[in-house]
Design an enzyme around this catalytic site. Sequence first.
Site, PDB file in Angstrom:
ATOM      1  N   ARG A  35     -43.406 -34.974  85.544  1.00  0.00           N
ATOM      2  CA  ARG A  35     -43.468 -35.749  86.793  1.00  0.00           C
ATOM      3  C   ARG A  35     -42.588 -35.154  87.884  1.00  0.00           C
ATOM      4  O   ARG A  35     -42.901 -35.284  89.064  1.00  0.00           O
ATOM      5  CB  ARG A  35     -43.050 -37.195  86.524  1.00  0.00           C
ATOM      6  CG  ARG A  35     -44.135 -37.924  85.777  1.00  0.00           C
ATOM      7  CD  ARG A  35     -43.891 -39.390  85.686  1.00  0.00           C
ATOM      8  NE  ARG A  35     -45.142 -40.070  85.439  1.00  0.00           N
ATOM      9  CZ  ARG A  35     -45.241 -41.321  85.036  1.00  0.00           C
ATOM     10  NH1 ARG A  35     -44.171 -42.034  84.827  1.00  0.00           N
ATOM     11  NH2 ARG A  35     -46.427 -41.853  84.840  1.00  0.00           N
ATOM     12  N   LYS A 197     -55.255 -52.685  74.143  1.00  0.00           N
ATOM     13  CA  LYS A 197     -55.635 -53.986  74.690  1.00  0.00           C
ATOM     14  C   LYS A 197     -56.921 -53.975  75.507  1.00  0.00           C
ATOM     15  O   LYS A 197     -57.084 -53.151  76.393  1.00  0.00           O
ATOM     16  CB  LYS A 197     -54.510 -54.486  75.598  1.00  0.00           C
ATOM     17  CG  LYS A 197     -53.262 -54.844  74.846  1.00  0.00           C
ATOM     18  CD  LYS A 197     -52.374 -55.627  75.786  1.00  0.00           C
ATOM     19  CE  LYS A 197     -50.936 -55.527  75.389  1.00  0.00           C
ATOM     20  NZ  LYS A 197     -50.072 -55.388  76.554  1.00  0.00           N
ATOM     21  N   GLY A 350     -51.035 -41.634  79.602  1.00  0.00           N
ATOM     22  CA  GLY A 350     -50.135 -40.751  78.858  1.00  0.00           C
ATOM     23  C   GLY A 350     -50.673 -40.316  77.507  1.00  0.00           C
ATOM     24  O   GLY A 350     -50.576 -39.142  77.134  1.00  0.00           O
ATOM     25  N   GLY A 373     -51.940 -46.202  84.649  1.00  0.00           N
ATOM     26  CA  GLY A 373     -52.262 -47.521  85.218  1.00  0.00           C
ATOM     27  C   GLY A 373     -52.945 -47.374  86.564  1.00  0.00           C
ATOM     28  O   GLY A 373     -53.917 -48.078  86.876  1.00  0.00           O
TER      29      GLY A 373
HETATM   30  P1  AMP Z   1     -52.870 -48.645  75.618  1.00  0.00           P
HETATM   31  O1  AMP Z   1     -51.500 -48.676  76.193  1.00  0.00           O
HETATM   32  O2  AMP Z   1     -53.615 -49.931  75.711  1.00  0.00           O
HETATM   33  O3  AMP Z   1     -53.674 -47.449  76.106  1.00  0.00           O
HETATM   34  O4  AMP Z   1     -52.680 -48.454  74.048  1.00  0.00           O
HETATM   35  C1  AMP Z   1     -52.133 -47.296  73.481  1.00  0.00           C
HETATM   36  C2  AMP Z   1     -51.704 -47.622  72.081  1.00  0.00           C
HETATM   37  O5  AMP Z   1     -52.810 -48.143  71.355  1.00  0.00           O
HETATM   38  C3  AMP Z   1     -51.216 -46.402  71.299  1.00  0.00           C
HETATM   39  O6  AMP Z   1     -49.840 -46.562  71.074  1.00  0.00           O
HETATM   40  C4  AMP Z   1     -52.015 -46.478  69.999  1.00  0.00           C
HETATM   41  O7  AMP Z   1     -51.218 -46.267  68.866  1.00  0.00           O
HETATM   42  C5  AMP Z   1     -52.557 -47.889  69.997  1.00  0.00           C
HETATM   43  N1  AMP Z   1     -53.796 -48.021  69.240  1.00  0.00           N
HETATM   44  C6  AMP Z   1     -54.938 -47.360  69.418  1.00  0.00           C
HETATM   45  N2  AMP Z   1     -55.844 -47.701  68.501  1.00  0.00           N
HETATM   46  C7  AMP Z   1     -55.269 -48.620  67.691  1.00  0.00           C
HETATM   47  C8  AMP Z   1     -55.701 -49.364  66.556  1.00  0.00           C
HETATM   48  N3  AMP Z   1     -56.929 -49.209  66.060  1.00  0.00           N
HETATM   49  N4  AMP Z   1     -54.830 -50.240  66.011  1.00  0.00           N
HETATM   50  C9  AMP Z   1     -53.595 -50.396  66.504  1.00  0.00           C
HETATM   51  N5  AMP Z   1     -53.122 -49.723  67.591  1.00  0.00           N
HETATM   52  C10 AMP Z   1     -53.953 -48.850  68.167  1.00  0.00           C
END
Ligand code: AMP
Length: 393
Positions: A35, A197, A350, A373
């Site tokens: 960054r 999420k 990221g 984001g």
């Molecule tokens: P986000 O910030 O919503 O993009 O989520 C990223 C995080 O989602 C990463 O730290 C991943 O380890 C987690 N992640 C992705 N797939 C899964 C899964 N099937 N179960 C639990 N965590 C997950």
Amino acid sequence: MLFFKDLDLKGKREFLRVDFNVPLDDKINITDDTRIKAVLPTLNFLLEQKARIIIGSHLGRPKGKKDPQFSLYPVSKKLSQLIPHRITLAPDCIGKEVDLLKQKQGSEEVILLENLRFHPEEKQNDDSFAQELAKGADYYVNDAFAACHRAHASIVAITRFVKKAAAGFLVRQEMDYFSRIIEAPQRPYIAILGGAKVSDKIPVLANLILKANAVLIGGAMSYTFFKAMGFKVGKSLVEEEKQELSLELLKKAGEKGVRIFLPSDHIIAREIKPCIEFQTLTRFPIPEDYMALDIGPETVKKYSEFIKNAKTIFWNGPMGVFEIDEFSHGTAGIAKSVAASDSLSIVGGGDSVAAIKKTGMEKNISHISTGGGASLELIANETLPGIEALSEK
Ligand code: AMP
């Protein structure tokens, strides 16, 4: 939106908003300086024009009060290794001492303000705080794309207290790429969404349903969809309260003729930890004491076919728990396919960026966004508060 290169910068005073929100380890060492380096083209250009530069940034989440843990001190050290000018770290971002520093600023000196988020007014987009920040500056240059989705004082309100406000190289480059996706994407346009999420991705999904040809879903968010459809997903991560919304999105996509794909096979394990026994499952139910932690090889193959034929690709979010080797193959497989495609490819967030970098093929990606984001919000709303503020000025 004005471009900073078109301003008469010679000898002017600039407030340069950057995103120096770098990751730090336990000993407060910077673990990734991407960054900081991303802003160097803008910074160096301003320095060549002999502009007097005051840099503002946030770092971490200090909750509106001074906290040495979130000081920009490590950033000032790093920055002084990257440019020949003297970097003066101000004791704060506003106040008498800072005003004095600005008045005495030498021609070869860059002032780095202390963390903007040490003041609650930053997040409140407060006018008087913004006016204080802008004090002494002729122009405002925004090169903090990753913060442009925040309607904060140093991103939005400040533009009202300077003569001109313009985009730096980084913001302009990001907007050039995203505009190509938003305004007239070449088709087929494929979006790949992953991560934990669904809630974070609902607005973006709602837009993609109108704009993309297909959406490939991976990561934990898939299981909120599956559960909503009545499948047994074991202990997989599910956002219970988002199930109804997931069904609505699927219905809407169907009505618009946009195809939403969910994984057809799953890597499942009892716990999220390294070296644990895992299995590949091709059909539901997922056993009660198991959770799905990655997409399986069949899904990678199927998604890769879409990726191969796409003309435009937007990817945000990992396909599984990519931080753990056993559950990283889905994300790595998708990263390889995106990197191998000839399409206009934009990767944001990221985790997906890290996965691409791991393949060593990041040069094949048309654009790696510096804002996770911000890129999601830009695709969702087709504009950002920071960009609006520059355009309105
Ligand atoms: P986000 O910030 O919503 O993009 O989520 C990223 C995080 O989602 C990463 O730290 C991943 O380890 C987690 N992640 C992705 N797939 C899964 C899964 N099937 N179960 C639990 N965590 C997950």
